[in-house]
Design a protein around this motif. Structure first.
Motif: not given
Length: 135
Positions: A37-56, A98-102
Protein backbone atom coordinates in the motif's frame (compact mmCIF):
# COMPACT_ATOMS: atom_id res chain seq x y z
CA UNK A 1 33.49 -37.34 27.37
CA UNK A 2 29.89 -36.68 26.46
CA UNK A 3 27.60 -34.78 28.76
CA UNK A 4 23.90 -34.41 28.50
CA UNK A 5 22.31 -31.09 29.21
CA UNK A 6 18.75 -30.95 30.31
CA UNK A 7 16.94 -27.71 30.04
CA UNK A 8 14.77 -26.51 32.86
CA UNK A 9 13.13 -23.96 30.59
CA UNK A 10 9.39 -24.39 30.31
CA UNK A 11 8.11 -26.01 27.14
CA UNK A 12 5.38 -24.23 25.24
CA UNK A 13 2.17 -26.18 24.77
CA UNK A 14 1.45 -27.57 21.31
CA UNK A 15 -1.66 -25.38 21.14
CA UNK A 16 0.38 -22.29 21.99
CA UNK A 17 2.99 -23.05 19.34
CA UNK A 18 0.36 -23.50 16.62
CA UNK A 19 -1.28 -20.19 17.51
CA UNK A 20 2.08 -18.40 17.54
CA UNK A 21 3.14 -19.82 14.16
CA UNK A 22 -0.16 -18.78 12.58
CA UNK A 23 0.22 -15.34 14.13
CA UNK A 24 3.60 -14.96 12.42
CA UNK A 25 2.03 -15.91 9.07
CA UNK A 26 -0.54 -13.14 9.55
CA UNK A 27 2.22 -10.72 10.59
CA UNK A 28 4.03 -11.40 7.31
CA UNK A 29 0.80 -10.91 5.35
CA UNK A 30 -0.04 -7.69 7.22
CA UNK A 31 3.45 -6.22 6.82
CA UNK A 32 3.50 -7.16 3.13
CA UNK A 33 0.15 -5.45 2.61
CA UNK A 34 1.42 -2.34 4.37
CA UNK A 35 4.53 -2.22 2.19
CA UNK A 36 2.46 -2.74 -0.97
CA UNK A 37 0.00 0.00 0.00
CA UNK A 38 2.79 2.40 0.82
CA UNK A 39 4.66 1.69 -2.40
CA UNK A 40 1.55 2.08 -4.56
CA UNK A 41 0.04 4.91 -2.51
CA UNK A 42 -3.27 3.02 -2.79
CA UNK A 43 -4.75 2.60 0.67
CA UNK A 44 -8.08 1.06 -0.32
CA UNK A 45 -7.32 -2.11 1.65
CA UNK A 46 -6.32 -0.27 4.84
CA UNK A 47 -9.19 -1.89 6.84
CA UNK A 48 -8.09 -5.36 5.67
CA UNK A 49 -4.50 -4.56 6.63
CA UNK A 50 -5.62 -3.38 10.08
CA UNK A 51 -7.81 -6.43 10.72
CA UNK A 52 -5.11 -8.86 9.61
CA UNK A 53 -2.65 -7.22 11.98
CA UNK A 54 -5.11 -7.04 14.87
CA UNK A 55 -7.06 -10.30 14.59
CA UNK A 56 -4.39 -12.30 12.77
CA UNK A 57 -1.12 -11.21 14.35
CA UNK A 58 -1.98 -9.65 17.70
CA UNK A 59 -4.98 -11.71 18.78
CA UNK A 60 -3.48 -15.03 17.68
CA UNK A 61 -0.10 -14.26 19.25
CA UNK A 62 -1.74 -13.34 22.54
CA UNK A 63 -3.89 -16.48 22.44
CA UNK A 64 -0.76 -18.55 21.80
CA UNK A 65 1.03 -16.99 24.76
CA UNK A 66 -2.01 -17.33 27.02
CA UNK A 67 -2.57 -20.95 26.01
CA UNK A 68 1.11 -21.63 26.72
CA UNK A 69 1.02 -20.06 30.17
CA UNK A 70 -2.31 -21.74 30.98
CA UNK A 71 -2.05 -25.14 29.25
CA UNK A 72 -5.32 -26.39 30.73
CA UNK A 73 -7.10 -23.61 28.84
CA UNK A 74 -5.09 -24.35 25.70
CA UNK A 75 -6.02 -28.03 25.74
CA UNK A 76 -9.71 -27.45 26.31
CA UNK A 77 -12.58 -28.04 23.93
CA UNK A 78 -13.25 -24.28 24.02
CA UNK A 79 -9.70 -23.60 22.79
CA UNK A 80 -10.27 -25.94 19.83
CA UNK A 81 -13.59 -24.22 19.11
CA UNK A 82 -11.86 -20.83 19.34
CA UNK A 83 -9.14 -22.04 16.97
CA UNK A 84 -11.43 -23.38 14.27
CA UNK A 85 -14.00 -20.58 14.38
CA UNK A 86 -11.39 -17.83 14.15
CA UNK A 87 -9.15 -19.57 11.63
CA UNK A 88 -12.00 -20.46 9.30
CA UNK A 89 -13.66 -17.05 9.58
CA UNK A 90 -10.66 -14.73 9.28
CA UNK A 91 -9.56 -15.55 5.70
CA UNK A 92 -13.19 -15.45 4.49
CA UNK A 93 -13.79 -12.21 6.36
CA UNK A 94 -10.68 -10.53 4.95
CA UNK A 95 -11.40 -11.69 1.39
CA UNK A 96 -15.00 -10.51 1.59
CA UNK A 97 -13.96 -7.17 3.09
CA UNK A 98 -11.41 -6.66 0.31
CA UNK A 99 -14.05 -7.41 -2.33
CA UNK A 100 -16.50 -5.05 -0.64
CA UNK A 101 -13.89 -2.29 -0.57
CA UNK A 102 -13.42 -2.81 -4.31
CA UNK A 103 -17.14 -2.31 -4.87
CA UNK A 104 -18.51 -5.87 -4.82
CA UNK A 105 -21.48 -5.13 -2.55
CA UNK A 106 -22.95 -8.60 -3.10
CA UNK A 107 -20.39 -10.06 -0.66
CA UNK A 108 -21.81 -8.11 2.30
CA UNK A 109 -23.80 -11.12 3.63
CA UNK A 110 -20.69 -13.32 3.41
CA UNK A 111 -18.73 -10.67 5.30
CA UNK A 112 -21.45 -10.41 7.96
CA UNK A 113 -21.56 -14.19 8.44
CA UNK A 114 -17.75 -14.42 8.69
CA UNK A 115 -17.75 -11.59 11.24
CA UNK A 116 -20.31 -13.44 13.35
CA UNK A 117 -18.29 -16.67 13.19
CA UNK A 118 -15.11 -14.79 14.20
CA UNK A 119 -16.99 -13.12 17.07
CA UNK A 120 -18.23 -16.52 18.24
CA UNK A 121 -14.59 -17.66 18.28
CA UNK A 122 -13.72 -14.72 20.51
CA UNK A 123 -16.67 -15.55 22.79
CA UNK A 124 -15.36 -19.15 23.05
CA UNK A 125 -11.97 -17.70 24.05
CA UNK A 126 -13.56 -15.45 26.68
CA UNK A 127 -15.61 -18.28 28.18
CA UNK A 128 -12.49 -20.46 28.18
CA UNK A 129 -10.57 -17.79 30.09
CA UNK A 130 -13.25 -17.45 32.76
CA UNK A 131 -13.61 -21.21 33.16
CA UNK A 132 -9.97 -22.35 33.01
CA UNK A 133 -7.88 -19.50 34.43
CA UNK A 134 -7.42 -19.92 38.13
CA UNK A 135 -5.03 -18.20 40.49
Amino acid sequence: MQTSVTSSAPRFSDAGVIWLKLAVVYLIIGISMGIAMGASQNFTLRPVHAHINLLGWTTMALAGLIYSVFPKAGESRLARLHFWLLNLALPVMMSALALLLFGQVGVAPVLALAEIVAALGIVAFAVNMFINLKH
